[in-house]
Design an enzyme around this catalytic site. Structure first.
Site, PDB file in Angstrom:
ATOM      1  N   GLY A  13       0.865  -1.123  -0.036  1.00 28.11           N
ATOM      2  CA  GLY A  13       0.115   0.068  -0.132  1.00 28.11           C
ATOM      3  C   GLY A  13       0.884   1.121   0.025  1.00 28.11           C
ATOM      4  N   ARG A  91       0.177  -4.780  -5.019  1.00 28.65           N
ATOM      5  CA  ARG A  91       0.539  -5.800  -3.978  1.00 28.65           C
ATOM      6  C   ARG A  91       0.924  -7.252  -4.606  1.00 28.65           C
ATOM      7  NH1 ARG A  91      -0.876  -3.823   0.596  1.00 28.65           N
ATOM      8  NH2 ARG A  91      -2.612  -2.278   0.946  1.00 28.65           N
ATOM      9  N   ASP A 123       4.891  -5.519   5.692  1.00 25.26           N
ATOM     10  CA  ASP A 123       5.391  -6.709   6.103  1.00 25.26           C
ATOM     11  C   ASP A 123       5.410  -7.573   4.803  1.00 25.26           C
ATOM     12  OD1 ASP A 123       2.648  -6.419   5.916  1.00 25.26           O
ATOM     13  OD2 ASP A 123       2.051  -8.129   7.324  1.00 25.26           O
ATOM     14  N   THR A 145       4.573   1.766   6.417  1.00 24.06           N
ATOM     15  CA  THR A 145       3.348   1.248   6.316  1.00 24.06           C
ATOM     16  C   THR A 145       2.489   2.105   7.561  1.00 24.06           C
ATOM     17  OG1 THR A 145       1.600  -0.253   7.304  1.00 24.06           O
ATOM     18  CG2 THR A 145       3.783  -0.576   8.147  1.00 24.06           C
ATOM     19  N   ASP A 147       0.235   1.215   9.188  1.00 24.50           N
ATOM     20  CA  ASP A 147      -0.314   0.273  10.369  1.00 24.50           C
ATOM     21  C   ASP A 147       0.725   0.324  11.439  1.00 24.50           C
ATOM     22  OD1 ASP A 147      -1.926  -0.131   8.517  1.00 24.50           O
ATOM     23  OD2 ASP A 147      -1.272  -2.171   7.908  1.00 24.50           O
ATOM     24  N   ASP A 149       3.137  -1.789  12.230  1.00 25.95           N
ATOM     25  CA  ASP A 149       2.998  -3.056  12.913  1.00 25.95           C
ATOM     26  C   ASP A 149       4.193  -3.954  12.486  1.00 25.95           C
ATOM     27  OD1 ASP A 149       2.548  -3.497  10.074  1.00 25.95           O
ATOM     28  OD2 ASP A 149       0.714  -4.633  10.291  1.00 25.95           O
ATOM     29  N   ARG A 191      -5.311  -2.759   9.828  1.00 23.15           N
ATOM     30  CA  ARG A 191      -5.433  -4.136   9.795  1.00 23.15           C
ATOM     31  C   ARG A 191      -5.657  -4.558  11.147  1.00 23.15           C
ATOM     32  NH1 ARG A 191      -4.437  -5.974   4.819  1.00 23.15           N
ATOM     33  NH2 ARG A 191      -2.854  -4.823   3.513  1.00 23.15           N
TER      34      ARG A 191
HETATM   35  O1  F6P Z   1      -1.372  -1.962   5.019  1.00 27.65           O
HETATM   36  C1  F6P Z   1      -1.816  -0.915   5.005  1.00 27.65           C
HETATM   37  C2  F6P Z   1      -3.253  -0.693   4.641  1.00 27.65           C
HETATM   38  O2  F6P Z   1      -3.733   0.591   4.346  1.00 27.65           O
HETATM   39  C3  F6P Z   1      -4.223  -1.298   5.877  1.00 27.65           C
HETATM   40  O3  F6P Z   1      -4.400  -0.472   6.746  1.00 27.65           O
HETATM   41  C4  F6P Z   1      -5.428  -1.571   5.174  1.00 27.65           C
HETATM   42  O4  F6P Z   1      -6.069  -2.662   5.841  1.00 27.65           O
HETATM   43  C5  F6P Z   1      -4.800  -1.819   3.720  1.00 27.65           C
HETATM   44  O5  F6P Z   1      -3.647  -1.482   3.454  1.00 27.65           O
HETATM   45  C6  F6P Z   1      -5.947  -1.761   2.670  1.00 27.65           C
HETATM   46  O6  F6P Z   1      -5.508  -2.062   1.389  1.00 27.65           O
HETATM   47  P1  F6P Z   1      -5.973  -1.762  -0.097  1.00 27.65           P
HETATM   48  O7  F6P Z   1      -5.249  -0.425  -0.453  1.00 27.65           O
HETATM   49  O8  F6P Z   1      -5.443  -2.807  -0.894  1.00 27.65           O
HETATM   50  O9  F6P Z   1      -7.577  -1.512  -0.217  1.00 27.65           O
END
Ligand code: F6P
Length: 369
Positions: A13, A91, A123, A145, A147, A149, A191
């Site tokens: 992301g 991704r 990650d 990130t 997150d 995390d 997440r």
């Molecule tokens: O890992 C980063 C993040 O923004 C998370 O917080 C969220 O759940 C996810 O990516 C959303 O992913 P996408 O951009 O594929 O909708």
């Protein structure tokens, strides 16, 4: 003078802070003054769309799709002012068990003549970097990130900008919430980690903060809301992480299925809580999902500075041929750790020391723990 070529990519992301890191990777690797000290002239190739670029590029053909872009300090000069990633991202996992393309990636790294690859990611991206490193590829990781995390580091790029978005958006919601005497439930990303909700909730002064690390009771949420109203509040702001869930339930999922890293798309916790409050208390309640707004906007000062420091440190590792490492920051000092230390692990909120599980909020004692 020795010549060497390195590649840099951003995966997973997007978020604010990626472009500052890219800028400083390029500026440091191609710094003419340092070139003489090092006795090596570095060339930096930007790889577009994360690992997908290394799967799809065909080094033998003209790169018509533009998966590879030659970078220099002039090109990246202004990049640190911008959010997102100038290189694009995806991704795609080359180790997807349904379609393993890791051999192609390794071959293409060799065919492009890359001595090392700097991977900027979370990650998922860094798990790929770890596996490539085990297969003999020279890789260095930079943590990013919203997150926050990733283990082994106190900071991941993008987090601070996302906190600022949460704070600003909640400031906006307060005026409408107060005017209408409404409760607003604000869903953040993150997440399975509660950092964004907890620190965002603390920054914006939320009344209740719900995080994935501590399953909540809807009855307790309603009790707290009524307690607030009895004390005279006009409105409440409740911040909830997308991964938070009631006791005995599983996470709320936006869509069926998983991505190529086997992860579910989380979402819906905010609306669940808003409905639960309205039903039980009859108070006017709305939910707002901040979603990808948290990943947008130009990088905060902290993300620009950390992007700079991480970018420089990543090149330092390449210079020392100290591969298989992720740059990180601990207790205010930029350092590095083995990529394998982060593989398959996540950094989560420690409820016992970092959360108040009775008030559903940040702690009210900080020094007495
Ligand atoms: O890992 C980063 C993040 O923004 C998370 O917080 C969220 O759940 C996810 O990516 C959303 O992913 P996408 O951009 O594929 O909708």
């Amino acid at each position: 003078m020795k010549k060497s070529r390195i590649g840099v990519l951003t995966g997973g992301g997007d978020c604010a802070g990626l472009n500052p890191a890219l800028k400083w990777v390029v500026k440091t690797a191609m710094d003419e003054r340092l070139e003489w000290e090092r006795g090596t002239r570095y060339e930096v190739l930007g790889i577009r769309d994360g690992w997908k670029g290394l799967v799809n590029v065909d080094p033998a053909c003209p790169d018509t799709e533009g998966y590879i872009v030659s970078l220099n300090p002039g090109i990246v000069r202004t990049w640190d002012r911008y959010g997102g990633t100038m290189l694009g991202t995806s991704r795609l996992s080359p180790y997807d068990p349904k379609n393993d393309q890791s051999k192609t990636v390794i071959e293409n790294i060799e065919r492009l003549g890359l001595e090392a690859v700097i991977a900027i990611g979370g990650d998922g991206t860094l798990a790929i970097a770890t596996r490539l490193s085990k297969e003999g590829v020279n890789v260095v990781g930079i943590p990013k990130t919203i997150d926050k995390d990733l283990p082994e580091t106190d900071y991941t790029l993008g987090f601070d900008t996302a906190l600022n978005v949460i704070t600003e958006e909640v400031d906006r919601l307060r005026t409408t919430a107060g005017s209408h005497k409404r409760i607003f439930v604000v869903e953040t990303m993150g997440r399975t980690a509660g950092w964004l909700a907890l620190e965002g909730g603390e920054s914006c002064g939320a009344y209740i903060i719900l995080i994935p690390e501590c399953d909540f009771s809807m009855d307790r949420v309603n009790e707290l809301v009524m307690e607030g109203r009895r004390a005279g509040t006009r409105y409440e702001i409740i911040v909830i992480a997308e991964g938070a869930k009631p006791i005995g339930s599983s996470e709320f999922v936006k869509r069926e299925g998983t991505d190529s890293f086997g992860r579910k798309a989380l979402g819906g916790s905010g609306e669940f809580v808003a409905q639960g409050i309205e039903e039980a208390t009859k108070l006017d309640t709305r939910s707002v999902v901040l979603s990808h707004l948290q990943r947008g906007g130009s990088p905060s000062a902290h993300d620009r500075r950390m992007g700079r420091h991480f970018g420089i440190a990543a090149v330092d590792l390449v210079m020392k041929e100290n591969f298989g490492k992720m740059v990180c920051v601990r207790n205010g000092r930029v350092t590095a750790c083995p990529l394998e230390n982060i593989y398959g692990r996540l950094s989560l909120v420690d409820v016992a020391t970092q959360y108040d599980a009775d008030r559903y909020n940040g702690r009210r004692t900080i020094l007495n723990t």
